[in-house]
Design a protein around this motif. Structure first.
Motif, PDB file in Angstrom:
ATOM      1  N   ASN A  10       0.825  -1.202   0.000  1.00 24.59           N
ATOM      2  CA  ASN A  10       0.000   0.000   0.000  1.00 24.59           C
ATOM      3  C   ASN A  10       0.855   1.245   0.000  1.00 24.59           C
ATOM      4  O   ASN A  10       2.036   1.214   0.321  1.00 24.59           O
ATOM      5  N   GLY A  13       2.328   2.344   3.392  1.00 28.54           N
ATOM      6  CA  GLY A  13       3.559   1.644   3.757  1.00 28.54           C
ATOM      7  C   GLY A  13       4.779   2.302   3.145  1.00 28.54           C
ATOM      8  O   GLY A  13       5.801   2.472   3.807  1.00 28.54           O
ATOM      9  N   ALA A  90       6.500  -2.147   2.406  1.00 31.91           N
ATOM     10  CA  ALA A  90       5.737  -2.884   3.416  1.00 31.91           C
ATOM     11  C   ALA A  90       4.481  -3.511   2.838  1.00 31.91           C
ATOM     12  O   ALA A  90       3.845  -2.941   1.971  1.00 31.91           O
ATOM     13  N   PRO A  91       4.126  -4.711   3.327  1.00 29.70           N
ATOM     14  CA  PRO A  91       2.863  -5.300   2.903  1.00 29.70           C
ATOM     15  C   PRO A  91       1.691  -4.605   3.582  1.00 29.70           C
ATOM     16  O   PRO A  91       1.859  -3.950   4.609  1.00 29.70           O
ATOM     17  N   LEU A  92       0.529  -4.777   2.993  1.00 28.40           N
ATOM     18  CA  LEU A  92      -0.680  -4.179   3.574  1.00 28.40           C
ATOM     19  C   LEU A  92      -0.976  -4.888   4.883  1.00 28.40           C
ATOM     20  O   LEU A  92      -0.931  -6.105   4.969  1.00 28.40           O
ATOM     21  N   GLY A  93      -1.287  -4.130   5.898  1.00 27.96           N
ATOM     22  CA  GLY A  93      -1.575  -4.762   7.189  1.00 27.96           C
ATOM     23  C   GLY A  93      -2.613  -3.993   7.959  1.00 27.96           C
ATOM     24  O   GLY A  93      -3.203  -3.035   7.474  1.00 27.96           O
ATOM     25  N   GLY A  94      -2.858  -4.449   9.179  1.00 23.50           N
ATOM     26  CA  GLY A  94      -3.890  -3.835  10.008  1.00 23.50           C
ATOM     27  C   GLY A  94      -3.309  -2.805  10.951  1.00 23.50           C
ATOM     28  O   GLY A  94      -2.823  -3.152  12.021  1.00 23.50           O
ATOM     29  N   TRP A  95      -3.350  -1.544  10.529  1.00 27.86           N
ATOM     30  CA  TRP A  95      -2.805  -0.470  11.365  1.00 27.86           C
ATOM     31  C   TRP A  95      -3.657  -0.253  12.612  1.00 27.86           C
ATOM     32  O   TRP A  95      -3.153   0.131  13.658  1.00 27.86           O
ATOM     33  N   ARG A  96      -4.957  -0.511  12.484  1.00 29.86           N
ATOM     34  CA  ARG A  96      -5.863  -0.214  13.597  1.00 29.86           C
ATOM     35  C   ARG A  96      -5.520  -1.041  14.835  1.00 29.86           C
ATOM     36  O   ARG A  96      -5.302  -0.504  15.918  1.00 29.86           O
ATOM     37  N   ASP A  97      -5.452  -2.365  14.641  1.00 32.02           N
ATOM     38  CA  ASP A  97      -5.158  -3.242  15.778  1.00 32.02           C
ATOM     39  C   ASP A  97      -3.752  -2.998  16.318  1.00 32.02           C
ATOM     40  O   ASP A  97      -3.517  -3.067  17.522  1.00 32.02           O
ATOM     41  N   LEU A  98      -2.829  -2.700  15.400  1.00 31.69           N
ATOM     42  CA  LEU A  98      -1.467  -2.418  15.835  1.00 31.69           C
ATOM     43  C   LEU A  98      -1.448  -1.155  16.692  1.00 31.69           C
ATOM     44  O   LEU A  98      -0.805  -1.121  17.755  1.00 31.69           O
TER      45      LEU A  98
END
Lengths: 172, 507
Positions: A10, A13, A90-98
């Motif tokens: 993304n 990232g 960077a791969p797409l990931g879950g920023w919210r939970d992080l």
């Protein structure tokens, strides 16, 4: 180890990588500034001084970070033009939970200072489990109480190790 | 005969009830560390190091070493049952381990990986027993120039192995070197980067950084990549299979695979920076190219599971050689082990085996026993580890934060170190995400002060001339070996990458 395949990327990232590298560059320049201006290259007796090694390291950090930053900016331009991202994007990931976990961890660090090891751990774990494992109230409550108690017994009683003391004593 | 009598002496130390208990705990904990995906031996060792405070040094080191090599055993269980490697050294075990499980042969695969790990680990320890005294003898002629070059060799080989992201590897190592310069300069007494803080006068302690980078950093990355949202529903139900034990054919057909994997793994393990991951991928690739049926690899071939398993366990033993005989850790995990040695006032190096025979031989003897214990645990406690796999990451994750935080605090009762650990965790996440190398950082942090001291001593001896590195035969040898490794290691890495690519293409 071979590079893992990262199919989804993304823009955030890519931008975050640039922000990270800029922060690193700032730290490198600051480190080098001290190495060059506050620390001597040689001692009075003609031996290598305390600044010798930091100057090499600092200069290396600035050069290498600039190089990596240039690569990142090139990648950014390529991704913006619709091209494929680089291997280290960077791969797409879950920023919210992080972000939640990071917030909880930082909050926990503050709580430990204020209320000591046991109370803060119960509070932190309780909240973390409510947020990440919702709908299982009994299980979460048991884990939030039993785990800190086990850790407390292990560290404080069995191993006689240091547990963080409370700055504010609670009435219970 | 000397080696034999030393080993018997080591056994007499290792086999006491309390040390055996520590060994058993270490092996169990190592298995658990290995089973948790994204949680490698470096993190496990760093987090659990404070737990060993108050123990007898021999028992503590035995326990930590058991955690280290035990994690190699545990990591494969998830590779076989979940198609998720517990750590990077067991990636190659997924190639044929999971297909075997899918074919209804999870039981035999689990037993064979335990046997292969046992063989690899035991051959590795056997080689340590034979070679460590010899290495120790050779390294006695080393002086500051050689130690500086060895530290450079460790860092360079690790960076070279990073591959296309080598620039980020160099930056990681430089950050570690920079952190290593914090504190009072021992030669002049001048403070460096302490900013008036009394807690930084002694330098940045390695443990909070290691716990932050490997423990919290990995955990944050696991949450970022959504591991906490994944359930354990895809675990292969091995207990419903008709046959749990391997056939005689499984053993006979893989006997030479075990020998090759063990020897290759040990040699790769001795090379600083190469490590168990490269060893396992290389062993897989070698076995595939030697096989009469290479097309079967990736579809559930037993040799494809046995080769990486023997290699990664032999490599973890091999990595103990430079640690014990030179005091130079070749990986992040052995760097944490070095920290453990230093914590108890022990300095591994050329004289370590002579000056601390009880510790050195006790540790080596315990590794023989540890591998036997792990073989039994691995086979008979599989149901227990399957239950651990089923604990969701969303519960495990917050608990890991607690262990990291309280574990860090117990070391020096320092809040500054606690905050440093949290900061290292955040930095570790970004490093992990953008392809930096936390292992290079930690290794540089450990080797940096040693390298700086050695370089300054070298320059004093040579009166400022770098020609000293070319004048001394031992230095020249190390330079030659380093150059050879820099050339050969990327080729070895490519071999492993090719195997992985071939597997992915076939999948």
């Amino acid at each position: 180890m071979p590079q893992s395949t990262r199919p989804v990327f993304n823009r955030i990232g890519v931008d975050m990588r640039i922000v990270f590298l800029v922060a690193l560059l700032g730290a490198s320049i600051f480190y080098s500034y001290i190495a060059f201006y506050d620390l001597n290259f040689m001692t009075r007796s003609g031996r290598l001084g305390p600044g010798f090694f930091p100057r090499i390291v600092g200069a290396g950090m600035v050069i290498m970070t600039l190089w990596a930053l240039a690569d990142a900016l090139r990648d950014r331009a390529r991704v913006a033009a619709g091209g494929a991202p680089g291997a280290d994007d960077a791969p797409l990931g879950g920023w919210r939970d992080l972000a939640i976990l990071l917030g909880l961890a930082i909050g926990y660090a503050v709580l430990i200072r204020l209320f000591g090891g046991f109370i803060s751990t119960v509070a932190y774990l309780g909240l973390a489990l409510v947020l990440f494992n919702p709908g299982r109230l009994v299980m979460n409550a048991v884990v939030a109480l039993v785990f800190p108690a086990t850790v407390y017994v292990l560290f404080d009683r069995v191993l006689n190790a240091n547990m963080p003391p409370a700055l504010i004593d609670l009435p219970f | 005969m000397d080696i034999f009598s030393d080993l018997v002496m080591g056994l007499s130390i290792a086999i006491t009830p309390i040390n055996m208990l520590y060994l058993l705990i270490g092996a169990m904990v190592g298995m658990v560390v290995g089973v948790i995906p994204g949680f490698g031996p470096s993190a496990g060792l760093a987090i659990l190091l404070p737990v060993t405070f108050g123990m007898d040094p021999v028992g503590a080191i035995m326990m930590l070493a058991a955690i280290y090599y035990g994690s190699m055993y545990g990591g494969t269980i998830t590779s076989i049952l979940l198609n998720t490697p517990g750590e990077s050294a067991t990636v190659a075990s997924t190639f044929d381990g999971y297909p075997l499980a899918k074919k209804g042969r999870a039981g035999p695969a689990l037993v064979m990986q335990a046997v292969a790990s046992f063989v690899g680990g035991t051959v590795g320890v056997l080689m340590i027993t034979l070679l460590a005294p010899m290495f120790s003898q050779v390294s006695r002629s080393f002086g500051p120039p050689e130690y500086f070059l060895l530290a450079c060799m460790g860092l360079l080989t690790l960076i070279v192995m990073i591959g296309s992201n080598w620039k980020l590897g160099v930056i990681s190592a430089l950050i570690g070197l920079a952190l290593g310069t914090v504190g009072v300069d021992l030669e002049t007494g001048q403070g460096r980067y302490t900013f008036g803080s009394a807690e930084l006068i002694g330098g940045i302690y390695f443990i909070p950084i290691a716990i932050g980078l490997f423990g919290l950093g990995e955990l944050f990355y696991a949450f970022y990549s959504g591991m906490h949202r994944v359930g354990a529903g895809s675990v292969v139900q091995y207990n419903k299979e008709s046959r749990f034990w391997p056939t005689a054919h499984d053993f006979v057909s893989t006997r030479w695979t075990m020998v090759r994997g063990s020897l290759l793994g040990f040699v790769v393990g001795v090379i600083p920076g190469a490590g168990a991951t490269i060893a396992s991928l290389m062993a897989y690739s070698t076995e595939r190219s030697l096989s009469k049926h290479p097309e079967r690899f990736g579809t559930g071939e037993m040799a494809g599971l046995v080769a990486p398993e023997t290699a990664n366990n032999a490599a973890s033993s091999g990595a103990m050689i430079p640690l014990l005989t030179l005091g130079i850790p070749g990986s992040a995990s052995t760097a944490v082990l070095l920290a453990a040695f230093l914590m108890w006032g022990l300095r591994p190096g050329p004289l370590f085996m002579d000056q601390n025979p009880e510790m050195a031989w006790g540790l080596i003897a315990s590794m023989y026993l540890g591998n036997m214990v792990l073989l039994l645990i691995n086979i008979f406690a599989i149901p227990l580890f399957v239950q651990i796999i089923k604990v969701p990451y969303r519960i495990l994750g917050p608990c890991i934060v607690v262990i990291c935080a309280l574990g860090t605090f117990t070391v020096h009762a320092s809040f500054v170190e606690l905050y440093l650990m949290f900061a290292a965790g955040i930095v570790g996440f970004f490093m992990r995400m953008y392809g930096f190398s936390p292992a290079a950082l930690v290794l540089a942090l450990v080797l940096g002060p040693l390298a700086e001291e050695a370089l300054r001593q070298t320059m004093t001896i040579s009166r400022g001339s770098f020609g000293i590195f070319l004048d001394r035969p031992a230095s020249l040898w190390i330079i030659g070996v380093t150059i050879a490794l820099i050339v050969l290691l990327p080729m070895m890495g490519k071999m492993g990458a090719k195997a992985a690519k071939a597997k992915n293409a076939g999948a």
